[in-house]
Design an enzyme around this catalytic site. Structure first.
Site, PDB file in Angstrom:
ATOM      1  CB  SER A  19      -0.967  -0.051   1.190  1.00 12.33           C
ATOM      2  OG  SER A  19      -1.964   0.924   1.078  1.00 12.33           O
ATOM      3  CG  ASP A  40      -7.422  -3.270  -2.060  1.00 11.10           C
ATOM      4  OD1 ASP A  40      -7.988  -2.339  -1.461  1.00 11.10           O
ATOM      5  OD2 ASP A  40      -6.191  -3.472  -2.006  1.00 11.10           O
ATOM      6  CG  HIS A  89      -5.535  -2.723   1.176  1.00 16.47           C
ATOM      7  ND1 HIS A  89      -4.965  -2.458  -0.050  1.00 16.47           N
ATOM      8  CD2 HIS A  89      -4.905  -1.884   2.056  1.00 16.47           C
ATOM      9  CE1 HIS A  89      -4.058  -1.511   0.069  1.00 16.47           C
ATOM     10  NE2 HIS A  89      -3.989  -1.152   1.335  1.00 16.47           N
TER      11      HIS A  89
END
Length: 280
Positions: free
Chosen positions: A150, A226, A259
């Site tokens: 991320s 995600d 995620h």
């Protein structure tokens, strides 16, 4: 430089350690962790991977949740993790939101006051921490890779593009590839770098790849479940930028994965083997 050992535990024939030191770049104590595989304990200098974590995480998150030590031990890879922002050098509003300030250093060197005094995660990772751990542990600085998740995926791609002399391999899980064009990046860059977008391009992988090159082709994994995919991550923008620049890249998309660190734990072995192949 004095390093304090917080704890060390045996893991898959190696040692997982947690440490702290006084950082000049970050204006106070910073914590980091190092996994030494069995080969390192036998006195061999081993390849090293630097892992950059995402928003709200610390040096412990990957170590505890990703389950990477088993494969790292098999391949003879050391893994260094670090905190995601300064913690001791406090500034007004640094804990007002989860995506800016504490836990959200974005792996850049801030230019705007008051952040510029201590939010220097780029210099910390690429110089200060690197020099410290490679002097203290049996790590082979000629075989060095970087990866992240991320915000940390953004950091890994940017650091590898800015420093192909330092990082021979790179990979990312669900990276923020175009921070200049998504809300997370716009918020962080405005605060740390000011409103001038020309400066933002220096920390945007989609912009950098137009003129810079990776030492080896990066690997990117992205979950299609995600919730941040369309608003914040936008991997297609990086694919387009790499294609335009003639930069080889592998992007893998996975149905049903989100995620979380369950996603990372599923694919971390593939990333370690990707780095092992590049680092020899």
């Amino acid at each position: 430089m004095t390093v304090t050992t917080r704890s060390e535990q045996a893991a898959f024939g190696g040692v997982q350690g947690f440490y702290e030191h006084a950082s000049e770049e970050c204006g106070g104590p910073m914590r980091f962790a190092v996994y030494q595989p069995p080969a390192a304990l036998r006195g061999e200098r081993v390849p090293v991977l630097y892992y950059l974590a995402g928003l709200t995480c610390t040096e412990e998150t990957f170590v505890i949740k990703a389950g990477a030590q088993r494969v790292a031990a098999e391949l003879g890879l050391a893994i260094v993790t670090m905190d995601t922002s300064p913690r001791a050098a406090r500034h007004p509003g640094d804990d007002a939101s989860w995506d800016f300030g504490q836990g959200a250093g974005f792996y850049l060197d801030a230019t705007e006051a008051p952040w510029s005094a201590s939010y220097r995660m780029h210099a910390y990772v690429t110089r200060e921490l690197r020099e410290l751990v490679e002097a203290r542990f049996p790590l082979d600085g000629a075989r060095r890779g970087v990866f992240g998740h991320s915000m940390g995926g953004h950091g890994a791609l940017v650091l590898a593009l800015r420093h192909p002399d330092l990082y021979r391999s790179v990979s990312a899980f669900a990276p923020i590839v175009a921070p200049s064009r998504v809300p997370w990046g716009e918020k962080a860059f405005t605060g740390y770098l000011g409103p001038g977008r020309a400066r933002w391009r220096e920390w945007d992988a989609c912009e950098l790849v137009a003129t810079a090159r990776f030492a080896s082709a990066p690997l990117v994994d992205q979950g299609l479940a995600d919730k941040f995919l369309e608003r914040e991550l936008r991997p297609e923008l990086f694919e387009e930028a790499c294609r335009a620049a003639g930069q080889p890249i592998t992007v893998r998309r996975h149905e049903g994965y989100d995620h979380s660190y369950y996603f990372l734990a599923t694919f971390v072995e593939a990333h370690l083997r990707h780095h092992d192949a590049a680092l020899g």
